[in-house]
Write a protein that holds these residues in place. Structure first.
Motif, PDB file in Angstrom:
ATOM      1  N   GLY A  52     -20.285 -19.097  12.804  1.00 16.71           N
ATOM      2  CA  GLY A  52     -20.622 -19.603  11.483  1.00 16.71           C
ATOM      3  C   GLY A  52     -21.826 -20.526  11.531  1.00 16.71           C
ATOM      4  N   TRP A  53     -21.852 -21.423  12.550  1.00 16.59           N
ATOM      5  CA  TRP A  53     -23.009 -22.303  12.706  1.00 16.59           C
ATOM      6  C   TRP A  53     -24.265 -21.506  13.030  1.00 16.59           C
ATOM      7  N   ALA A  99     -29.467 -19.361  11.555  1.00 15.69           N
ATOM      8  CA  ALA A  99     -30.332 -18.177  11.455  1.00 15.69           C
ATOM      9  C   ALA A  99     -30.861 -18.005  10.032  1.00 15.69           C
ATOM     10  N   ASP A 100     -29.991 -18.234   9.057  1.00 14.13           N
ATOM     11  CA  ASP A 100     -30.424 -18.142   7.655  1.00 14.13           C
ATOM     12  C   ASP A 100     -31.504 -19.191   7.359  1.00 14.13           C
ATOM     13  N   ALA A 101     -31.312 -20.399   7.918  1.00 15.48           N
ATOM     14  CA  ALA A 101     -32.297 -21.459   7.703  1.00 15.48           C
ATOM     15  C   ALA A 101     -33.642 -21.071   8.317  1.00 15.48           C
ATOM     16  N   ARG A 102     -33.573 -20.506   9.528  1.00 15.20           N
ATOM     17  CA  ARG A 102     -34.817 -20.061  10.179  1.00 15.20           C
ATOM     18  C   ARG A 102     -35.524 -18.991   9.342  1.00 15.20           C
ATOM     19  N   GLU A 162     -20.135 -31.446  11.170  1.00 16.92           N
ATOM     20  CA  GLU A 162     -19.092 -30.666  11.836  1.00 16.92           C
ATOM     21  C   GLU A 162     -19.233 -30.757  13.357  1.00 16.92           C
ATOM     22  N   MET A 163     -20.458 -30.712  13.849  1.00 12.33           N
ATOM     23  CA  MET A 163     -20.679 -30.842  15.289  1.00 12.33           C
ATOM     24  C   MET A 163     -20.248 -32.210  15.787  1.00 12.33           C
ATOM     25  N   GLN A 167     -29.855 -22.510  18.201  1.00 10.42           N
ATOM     26  CA  GLN A 167     -29.117 -21.246  18.273  1.00 10.42           C
ATOM     27  C   GLN A 167     -28.866 -20.829  19.717  1.00 10.42           C
ATOM     28  N   ARG A 168     -29.887 -20.983  20.541  1.00 12.65           N
ATOM     29  CA  ARG A 168     -29.762 -20.578  21.943  1.00 12.65           C
ATOM     30  C   ARG A 168     -28.713 -21.421  22.670  1.00 12.65           C
TER      31      ARG A 168
END
Length: 451
Positions: free
Chosen positions: A157-158, A163-166, A199-200, A424-425
């Motif tokens: 989900g994160w 990815a959507d933000a990128r 959340e993190m 992401q990585r």
């Protein structure tokens, strides 16, 4: 072509029944040579098992075939259910290994095939390792939640949100003059990224999942000759530590695992604490330093009052994680027992007061970590170990840097996109989406042969 591996997947022999698992492209060949043919999928079939070279019957048992991709490993899988004698199991394994293209499985080989086939992500792989080593009901609940993909879904989900933000940033950079690009991302993304950071932070601030997997640290501390080793043996109901009336017998800490009212606990017996000026023994001084370090790291300290030291250490600690215990109850005249400042009075020799002490320790741990009798603690969390925690901290750092770049304005959007890629990585290293052969070797080394 993937290797075909074979190994005993059930418990140690001798046993009533043994299960030998084979997985890989040569499974059908193995079934034809040893069981006389490929059986119907998922149907237990009684067959004689024969030596492929001599035709000699090795045993008679059940064989099951699970065709790919609908098997645990994602490869063709066969299970030979044979009698659990050493000779039978040994002969059947040697027969399988003698076939071309089939080798003995190494630790974690079957689960590694499942990971390579996309059947499991790395969080689920590690959950299988936790499931194998689970010794309490709470550890079992946590491992099953991870195996069910709870951690993977949260991480995915994160990753999807990042990815959507990128994608939105790239669209803003490349197509800002087009009518179908929905405005500037500088205004729409910060709140989304901040929500992920919260959340993190929630995951990083909690250690309950780690404690459930690795054990809560409970340290027995106090002055020399205060009864720590005797109490340790009494709590374990076996002789794990040497006991002597001579002060300073315990020089180094002893760690022992125990199930305490359903909680996985690591009990630590430490060297007797006293001021450095009270001893000129270098080895004892080293033991004292280690004991002090153990007390600092403990989730709960059982402080034994009394002993041979006249220092302030005999008074014990007073914080919320410390339980003050008056030991050696059996050595005191019954009418003159005084609890004093102690929370609990016990005798390591007679067992009196031990049940009260166990409950006090369990209650202290539950209070410290917000547990209740009905709590399935750790369920829904990432169960961070050292590797996952470092990766998540890295992801958080890159995400925070990307957010800061984003808030600086359009001129730094490309830098923001790069930080989000790195975030992401880092998350991908938790789920196993990145190429990390050395990491995988370390993960699978925890597994047993046949899993």
């Amino acid at each position: 072509m993937a290797d075909t591996v074979a190994a005993l997947s059930s418990g140690l022999v001798p046993s009533g029944v043994a299960v030998i698992r084979v997985s890989g492209p040569q499974v059908r060949f193995a079934l034809e040579r040893i069981a006389g043919g490929v059986s119907d999928a998922r149907l237990a079939t009684l067959r004689p098992f024969r030596d492929p070279d001599t035709g000699r019957v090795l045993d008679k048992g059940l064989v099951l075939f699970f065709p790919k991709p609908n098997s645990f490993t994602g490869e063709d899988v066969a299970e030979f259910h044979c009698h659990g004698g050493r000779a039978v199991v040994g002969a059947l394994l040697q027969a399988l290994w003698s076939l071309d293209g089939i080798r003995p499985a190494e630790a974690g080989d079957f689960t590694r095939q499942a990971f390579a086939s996309g059947k499991l992500d790395l969080t689920q792989v590690e959950a299988i390792g936790d499931l194998i080593h689970a010794s309490t009901a709470l550890q079992l609940d946590q491992a099953l939640d991870q195996l069910g993909g709870g951690a993977g879904r949260k991480l995915m989900g994160w990753k999807d949100a990042i990815a959507d933000a990128r994608a939105m940033i790239e669209a803003d950079l490349d197509f800002s003059d087009e009518d179908d690009v929905p405005g500037s991302v500088i205004d729409s993304l910060p709140e989304q990224l901040k929500a992920i950071l919260v959340e993190m932070d929630n995951e990083l601030s909690s250690f309950i999942a780690e404690r459930l997997r690795d054990g809560f640290r409970v340290v027995l501390a106090g002055a020399p000759n205060s009864g720590k080793s005797t109490l340790l043996n009494a709590l374990l109901e076996r002789e794990a530590a040497l006991v002597s009336p001579i002060a300073g017998t315990t020089r180094d800490q002893i760690d022992v695992s125990i199930d305490l009212e359903g909680l996985p606990v690591i009990l630590t017996d430490t060297a007797g604490l006293r001021a450095h000026e009270e001893t000129d023994d270098h080895i004892e001084s080293m033991g004292i330093e280690r004991a002090q370090h153990a007390v600092e790291r403990a989730d709960c300290v059982v402080w034994l009052l009394g002993g041979d030291s006249n220092s302030v250490l005999n008074k014990g600690g007073s914080d919320s994680k410390t339980i003050r215990v008056r030991s050696k109850l059996d050595l005191l005249p019954e009418m003159n027992i005084e609890k004093g400042d102690a929370d609990v009075v016990v005798s390591g020799k007679t067992g009196e007061g031990l049940s009260v002490l166990k409950s006090a320790i369990a209650d202290a741990l539950r209070t410290e970590y917000g547990l209740t009798e009905m709590t399935k603690a750790g369920v829904g969390r990432l169960a961070l170990d050292a590797r996952r925690r470092v990766a998540l901290q890295s992801a958080r750092g890159h995400l925070e840097a990307g957010l800061a770049r984003l808030e600086h304005g359009a001129w730094s959007l490309d830098h923001s996109a790069e930080e989000l890629r790195l975030a992401q990585r880092a998350l991908g290293s938790i789920t196993g989406d990145v190429d990390a052969e050395q990491l995988l070797d370390r993960v699978f080394s925890r597994f047993c042969i046949g899993k």
